[in-house]
Design an enzyme around this catalytic site. Sequence first.
Site, mmCIF file in Angstrom:
data_model
loop_
_atom_site.group_PDB
_atom_site.id
_atom_site.type_symbol
_atom_site.label_atom_id
_atom_site.label_comp_id
_atom_site.label_asym_id
_atom_site.label_seq_id
_atom_site.Cartn_x
_atom_site.Cartn_y
_atom_site.Cartn_z
ATOM 1 N N ASN A 1 -5.790 32.901 28.126
ATOM 2 C CA ASN A 1 -4.685 33.903 28.889
ATOM 3 C C ASN A 1 -4.196 32.546 29.462
ATOM 4 O O ASN A 1 -4.432 32.154 30.666
ATOM 5 C CB ASN A 1 -5.318 34.950 29.339
ATOM 6 C CG ASN A 1 -6.188 35.711 28.175
ATOM 7 O OD1 ASN A 1 -5.937 35.490 27.377
ATOM 8 N ND2 ASN A 1 -7.199 36.599 29.471
ATOM 9 N N HIS B 1 -4.578 27.482 27.497
ATOM 10 C CA HIS B 1 -3.190 27.519 26.800
ATOM 11 C C HIS B 1 -2.811 27.686 27.868
ATOM 12 O O HIS B 1 -0.956 28.231 27.770
ATOM 13 C CB HIS B 1 -3.158 29.131 25.774
ATOM 14 C CG HIS B 1 -4.307 28.981 25.113
ATOM 15 N ND1 HIS B 1 -4.644 29.697 23.958
ATOM 16 C CD2 HIS B 1 -5.533 27.587 24.396
ATOM 17 C CE1 HIS B 1 -5.543 29.481 23.267
ATOM 18 N NE2 HIS B 1 -5.708 28.050 22.916
ATOM 19 N N CYS C 1 16.676 20.520 35.212
ATOM 20 C CA CYS C 1 14.463 19.532 35.628
ATOM 21 C C CYS C 1 14.438 19.183 37.087
ATOM 22 O O CYS C 1 15.959 18.464 36.952
ATOM 23 C CB CYS C 1 14.055 18.863 34.753
ATOM 24 S SG CYS C 1 13.223 18.121 35.406
ATOM 25 N N ASN D 1 -16.931 42.194 23.578
ATOM 26 C CA ASN D 1 -16.051 42.964 22.915
ATOM 27 C C ASN D 1 -15.499 43.690 22.650
ATOM 28 O O ASN D 1 -16.973 45.024 22.840
ATOM 29 C CB ASN D 1 -16.130 42.131 21.558
ATOM 30 C CG ASN D 1 -13.996 41.210 21.394
ATOM 31 O OD1 ASN D 1 -13.284 40.898 22.400
ATOM 32 N ND2 ASN D 1 -13.747 41.418 19.935
HETATM 33 N N1 APR Z 1 -11.866 45.037 26.231
HETATM 34 C C1 APR Z 1 -12.091 44.120 25.105
HETATM 35 N N2 APR Z 1 -12.370 44.042 24.214
HETATM 36 C C2 APR Z 1 -11.309 43.743 24.143
HETATM 37 C C3 APR Z 1 -10.078 45.366 24.550
HETATM 38 C C4 APR Z 1 -11.082 45.559 25.757
HETATM 39 N N3 APR Z 1 -9.915 46.731 26.247
HETATM 40 N N4 APR Z 1 -9.055 44.871 23.477
HETATM 41 C C5 APR Z 1 -8.513 44.171 22.866
HETATM 42 N N5 APR Z 1 -9.700 43.916 22.781
HETATM 43 C C6 APR Z 1 -10.506 42.479 21.208
HETATM 44 C C7 APR Z 1 -9.620 42.863 20.392
HETATM 45 O O1 APR Z 1 -10.783 43.878 19.540
HETATM 46 C C8 APR Z 1 -9.634 41.614 20.105
HETATM 47 O O2 APR Z 1 -10.979 41.445 18.903
HETATM 48 O O3 APR Z 1 -10.170 41.585 22.007
HETATM 49 C C9 APR Z 1 -9.451 40.806 21.094
HETATM 50 C C10 APR Z 1 -8.176 40.379 21.293
HETATM 51 O O4 APR Z 1 -8.061 38.954 20.793
HETATM 52 P P1 APR Z 1 -6.309 38.493 20.279
HETATM 53 O O5 APR Z 1 -5.020 40.388 20.597
HETATM 54 O O6 APR Z 1 -6.323 37.707 19.114
HETATM 55 O O7 APR Z 1 -5.961 37.710 20.836
HETATM 56 P P2 APR Z 1 -6.561 36.350 21.728
HETATM 57 O O8 APR Z 1 -8.238 35.702 20.406
HETATM 58 O O9 APR Z 1 -7.067 36.214 23.325
HETATM 59 O O10 APR Z 1 -5.687 35.143 20.873
HETATM 60 C C11 APR Z 1 -6.221 33.856 20.863
HETATM 61 O O11 APR Z 1 -4.311 33.196 19.861
HETATM 62 O O12 APR Z 1 -1.235 34.062 19.698
HETATM 63 C C12 APR Z 1 -2.750 33.498 20.610
HETATM 64 O O13 APR Z 1 -2.656 31.793 21.956
HETATM 65 C C13 APR Z 1 -3.365 33.499 21.745
HETATM 66 O O14 APR Z 1 -4.332 32.708 24.167
HETATM 67 C C14 APR Z 1 -3.976 33.732 22.717
HETATM 68 C C15 APR Z 1 -4.546 33.851 21.377
#
Ligand code: APR
Length: 257
Positions: A110, A127, A154, A221
Site C-alpha cells: 500500500n 510499492h 525538482c 482476507n
Molecule cells: N478486508 C479484508 N480483505 C479485503 C477487504 C476487507 N475489508 N476488502 C477487500 N479485500 C480483499 C479483496 O478480496 C482482495 O482479495 O483485498 C484484496 C485486494 O486485492 P487488490 O485490489 O488486487 O489489491 P492488492 O492485492 O493490494 O494489489 C496489489 O496491485 O495495482 C496494484 O500496485 C497496486 O499494490 C497494488 C498491487
Amino acid sequence: MPQASVAPNPVQPQAIPSASARIVILTGAGISQESGLETFRDPDGIWAKVRLEDVATPEAFARDPDRVHAFYNMRRARHRTSTVAPNAAHAALARLEREWPGDVLIITQNVDSLHERAGSTKLIHMHGVHSKARCNGCGHIVAWEGDMSTATVCESCSQAGGMRPHVVWFGEMPLDLDRIQEALVACDLFISIGTSGNVYPAAGFVGLVRKLGVAHTVEINLEPSRGATMFAEAHYGPASVTVPAYVAAILPARDNG
Ligand code: APR
C-alpha cells in the site's frame, strides 16, 4: 449481578507461534478498504474504472504525464481527507509490534500511510508511498503532500518535467527487495492480509517462504485469494474484524503458555 457475556473470538488460530517467533506480515489494499480507500481488483476497485496501462506505467507517464499526474493528485487528495483514517486492523498490527516479544515486520504494497498513522514503525513500503515525490532526472526524493504537474521543479536539479509520484509502477522494480528477501528467509510466521495475490513479486512471497520450509503461513482476507491454496491456515472476513481477532488470539495464547 449478571455477568456481561463475552463474544467468542471469531478467529481460532491453528498454530500458536512461540514467543521468539519472527513474524512477517504482507499487507495489500484490502486492509485499507474499511478506512475508505478503494482496492484495485474488487468489482468497484480502481482498475475497474481506470486502465492501469493509462496511469501506472513508465510508458503512460512518458506518453501523457498530465493524465498520470491528475490520477495521482486525485488519489493523494483522497488519502488526505479527514474520513480516511487507520481502522481496527491497522491498530491491531501496531499492537502486535508493541506487544510481541520477537520481531514483527510489515511489508506493505500500500502507498497510503495508515500503518504508520496507527503506530507501526517496522514497515517496508515495497510499492513506494503517496507522501513522497521523486525526480526522474536526478533521482532526488522529497516529502510531498499537494498536487504535482509537469511544471513542478525538482528542488535538487532545478529541472521541471521529471517530478513524479514516488510509487512503483508496473514494469518497475519494487523497493527494498534485498531486505524483504532476508526477512522472508528468516521468518517463522508469514501472514498475508488483504491482497488478491495477483501482483508479483509480493504474490510469490508465500511460495518462497514455503519453499524454505520452516515458517507457518496464514492468509487473512475477505475471500480466498488467487494463491489461497498455498497457505497452511486461512481466516476470511473483513480485516477490521479478523485481524484484531487473530492478534488477540495469538497474544494471550503466548502469555498463557
Ligand atoms: N478486508 C479484508 N480483505 C479485503 C477487504 C476487507 N475489508 N476488502 C477487500 N479485500 C480483499 C479483496 O478480496 C482482495 O482479495 O483485498 C484484496 C485486494 O486485492 P487488490 O485490489 O488486487 O489489491 P492488492 O492485492 O493490494 O494489489 C496489489 O496491485 O495495482 C496494484 O500496485 C497496486 O499494490 C497494488 C498491487
